[in-house]
Design a protein around this motif. Structure first.
Motif, PDB file in Angstrom:
ATOM      1  N   GLY A   1       0.819  -1.205   0.000  1.00 52.07           N
ATOM      2  CA  GLY A   1       0.000   0.000   0.000  1.00 52.07           C
ATOM      3  C   GLY A   1       0.853   1.255   0.000  1.00 52.07           C
ATOM      4  O   GLY A   1       2.085   1.198   0.116  1.00 52.07           O
ATOM      5  N   ARG A   2       0.212   2.400  -0.122  1.00 50.65           N
ATOM      6  CA  ARG A   2       0.950   3.661  -0.142  1.00 50.65           C
ATOM      7  C   ARG A   2       1.758   3.859   1.133  1.00 50.65           C
ATOM      8  O   ARG A   2       2.879   4.365   1.097  1.00 50.65           O
ATOM      9  CB  ARG A   2      -0.018   4.828  -0.346  1.00 50.65           C
ATOM     10  CG  ARG A   2      -0.595   4.914  -1.751  1.00 50.65           C
ATOM     11  CD  ARG A   2      -1.468   6.149  -1.900  1.00 50.65           C
ATOM     12  NE  ARG A   2      -2.008   6.284  -3.247  1.00 50.65           N
ATOM     13  CZ  ARG A   2      -3.137   5.717  -3.658  1.00 50.65           C
ATOM     14  NH1 ARG A   2      -3.832   4.956  -2.821  1.00 50.65           N
ATOM     15  NH2 ARG A   2      -3.565   5.893  -4.897  1.00 50.65           N
ATOM     16  N   ALA A   3       1.210   3.459   2.270  1.00 55.08           N
ATOM     17  CA  ALA A   3       1.939   3.599   3.529  1.00 55.08           C
ATOM     18  C   ALA A   3       3.203   2.735   3.522  1.00 55.08           C
ATOM     19  O   ALA A   3       4.255   3.146   4.029  1.00 55.08           O
ATOM     20  CB  ALA A   3       1.043   3.231   4.708  1.00 55.08           C
ATOM     21  N   ASP A   4       3.104   1.521   2.947  1.00 55.67           N
ATOM     22  CA  ASP A   4       4.294   0.666   2.821  1.00 55.67           C
ATOM     23  C   ASP A   4       5.354   1.343   1.972  1.00 55.67           C
ATOM     24  O   ASP A   4       6.541   1.363   2.323  1.00 55.67           O
ATOM     25  CB  ASP A   4       3.916  -0.669   2.173  1.00 55.67           C
ATOM     26  CG  ASP A   4       3.025  -1.527   3.038  1.00 55.67           C
ATOM     27  OD1 ASP A   4       3.334  -1.703   4.221  1.00 55.67           O
ATOM     28  OD2 ASP A   4       2.007  -2.018   2.517  1.00 55.67           O
ATOM     29  N   LEU A   5       4.938   1.905   0.846  1.00 57.95           N
ATOM     30  CA  LEU A   5       5.900   2.510  -0.069  1.00 57.95           C
ATOM     31  C   LEU A   5       6.559   3.733   0.553  1.00 57.95           C
ATOM     32  O   LEU A   5       7.777   3.934   0.417  1.00 57.95           O
ATOM     33  CB  LEU A   5       5.217   2.862  -1.389  1.00 57.95           C
ATOM     34  CG  LEU A   5       4.580   1.673  -2.131  1.00 57.95           C
ATOM     35  CD1 LEU A   5       3.939   2.140  -3.431  1.00 57.95           C
ATOM     36  CD2 LEU A   5       5.603   0.579  -2.396  1.00 57.95           C
ATOM     37  N   THR A   6       5.793   4.540   1.254  1.00 55.94           N
ATOM     38  CA  THR A   6       6.360   5.708   1.939  1.00 55.94           C
ATOM     39  C   THR A   6       7.370   5.265   2.990  1.00 55.94           C
ATOM     40  O   THR A   6       8.460   5.844   3.115  1.00 55.94           O
ATOM     41  CB  THR A   6       5.236   6.533   2.595  1.00 55.94           C
ATOM     42  OG1 THR A   6       4.343   6.994   1.571  1.00 55.94           O
ATOM     43  CG2 THR A   6       5.797   7.726   3.343  1.00 55.94           C
TER      44      THR A   6
END
Length: 393
Positions: free
Chosen positions: A139-144
């Motif tokens: 997810g976006r949180a993982d990528l950040t």
């Protein structure tokens, strides 16, 4: 106009802010001797051998930026507890006159949940051909989080005394999986167009540059060809190289190929040691490797400088320093790389066979490598990477 003479591969050179004694880099080859995510004496000895053997820089592989980003729980993990051992490692290499780089990255779908106890991440959900476990969609949180983890790793690399870091953007590790149209079917800002699929890789490189400034040389290892139908290929690799150059994030780009997830032998060329791989596997897996391993471990003909044909296409498209990898075995191939406009060469298997090969070439340019490209060094990663033709000891 007279063209300038190509550089002497064995003469001193600069890589970004770092002075190297020559243009030969020991390429990252997973050493298989770290334990519980920490440096061991065996890991130090491995890199000291190559430093004493004459390379300009040796590369520690593979140092994960996040716990789930490992292919085994024993791989080095960037965290404060690892710093004392990493300092011992960099000091020992520097004492031999060589520079030292840390390969940093996230294994993504190549990660092994059965070893790490954590879910592997990828652009989307899929079953891993390597572990049989389900790969979770990042997810976006993982990528950040993972982008920031790369920046943190660069900061710790400086503290540990490294001269350079090499960002892993190849072999279908996480950033490379996002680049691949075969693996990345997302419809958000990280999928679809080449620019969207390259977003994550570019964000990582920018974050590392912002964190490190000019205190480290920053390289990236970029696939030119995944070696699988529908995968990332040369046309998009050229565009990504142009974007990375325009971003100003890198001091050099090392060009590679193949997919650790889908076609690992595509990088190595030469024999596929199926019998040795089967013998290295746990008993329940051994029979499956013997019966079906040939579908994944394919043989490709070996020739010197086997990545040059693709790499010269990238060379023609960008001005940034490039590292030629693949079939670099002696002075003639090194000189060819310099004439073709590459600034550095990277060697792996030839140096496993003869860690002192560069010193021997310096003494006699006619020296030829003893590596026979049998690739039986590859299964040795599970117990300590070595050339099987050299007596252990």
């Amino acid at each position: 106009m007279t063209q300038p003479a190509p550089p002497d591969v064995l003469a001193p050179a600069r890589l970004g802010p770092v002075a190297l004694r020559n243009r030969v880099i020991k390429a990252a080859t997973f050493e298989g001797v770290s334990r519980k995510g920490l440096v061991t004496d065996e890991l130090i000895d491995f890199h000291v051998r190559h430093a004493a053997g004459g390379v300009g820089m040796t590369t520690v592989a593979y140092c994960a930026v996040a716990p789930e980003g490992r292919t085994t729980r024993h791989q080095i993990l960037w965290r404060p507890e690892a710093l004392p051992g990493l300092r011992r490692l960099t000091e020992a290499v520097h004492a031999e006159g060589a520079a030292i780089s840390a390969q940093i990255g996230h294994a993504g779908p190549v990660g092994n949940p059965r070893s790490t106890g954590l879910p592997a991440l990828g652009p989307g959900r899929r079953l891993s051909a390597l572990s049989g476990a389900l790969i979770r969609r990042a997810g976006r949180a993982d990528l950040t989080r993972i982008v920031q983890a790369h920046a943190d790793a660069a900061t710790m690399a400086i503290e540990a005394g490294f001269d350079a870091v090499e960002i892993h953007l190849g072999h279908n590790y996480l950033a490379s999986a996002f680049l691949s149209p075969r693996l990345n079917h997302r419809t958000d800002e990280y999928g679809g167009s080449p620019e969207n699929r390259a977003r994550f890789a570019r964000d990582i490189a920018r974050a590392v540059r912002d964190a490190a400034g000019d205190r480290l040389a920053i390289l990236a290892k970029l696939n030119m060809d995944d070696g699988v139908p529908g995968g990332f290929w040369l046309d998009e690799a050229i565009q990504v190289a142009r974007w990375l150059e325009a971003d100003g994030s890198l001091d050099a780009l090392e060009l590679t190929a193949g997919s650790s997830l889908l076609n690992p032998m595509y990088l190595f060329k030469g024999d596929a040691p199926l019998r040795e791989f089967a013998a290295a596997m746990p008993r329940p897996v051994r029979l499956g490797v013997r019966l079906f391993g040939g579908r994944m471990l394919r043989s490709y003909p070996y020739r010197d400088a086997y990545l040059l044909e693709h790499a010269r296409q990238v060379r023609a498209a960008v001005r940034m320093p490039l590292v030629l990898l693949g079939g670099v075995t002696g002075k003639p191939v090194m000189d060819l790389a310099m004439r073709e406009g590459f600034q550095f060469v990277a060697m792996a298997r030839a140096l496993l066979r003869e860690p002192d090969l560069i010193n021997r070439i310096r003494a006699d340019a006619g020296v030829t490598s003893l590596c026979i490209h049998c690739n039986k060094c590859m299964p040795s990663i599970y117990r300590g990477t070595r050339c099987v033709l050299v007596p252990a000891g």
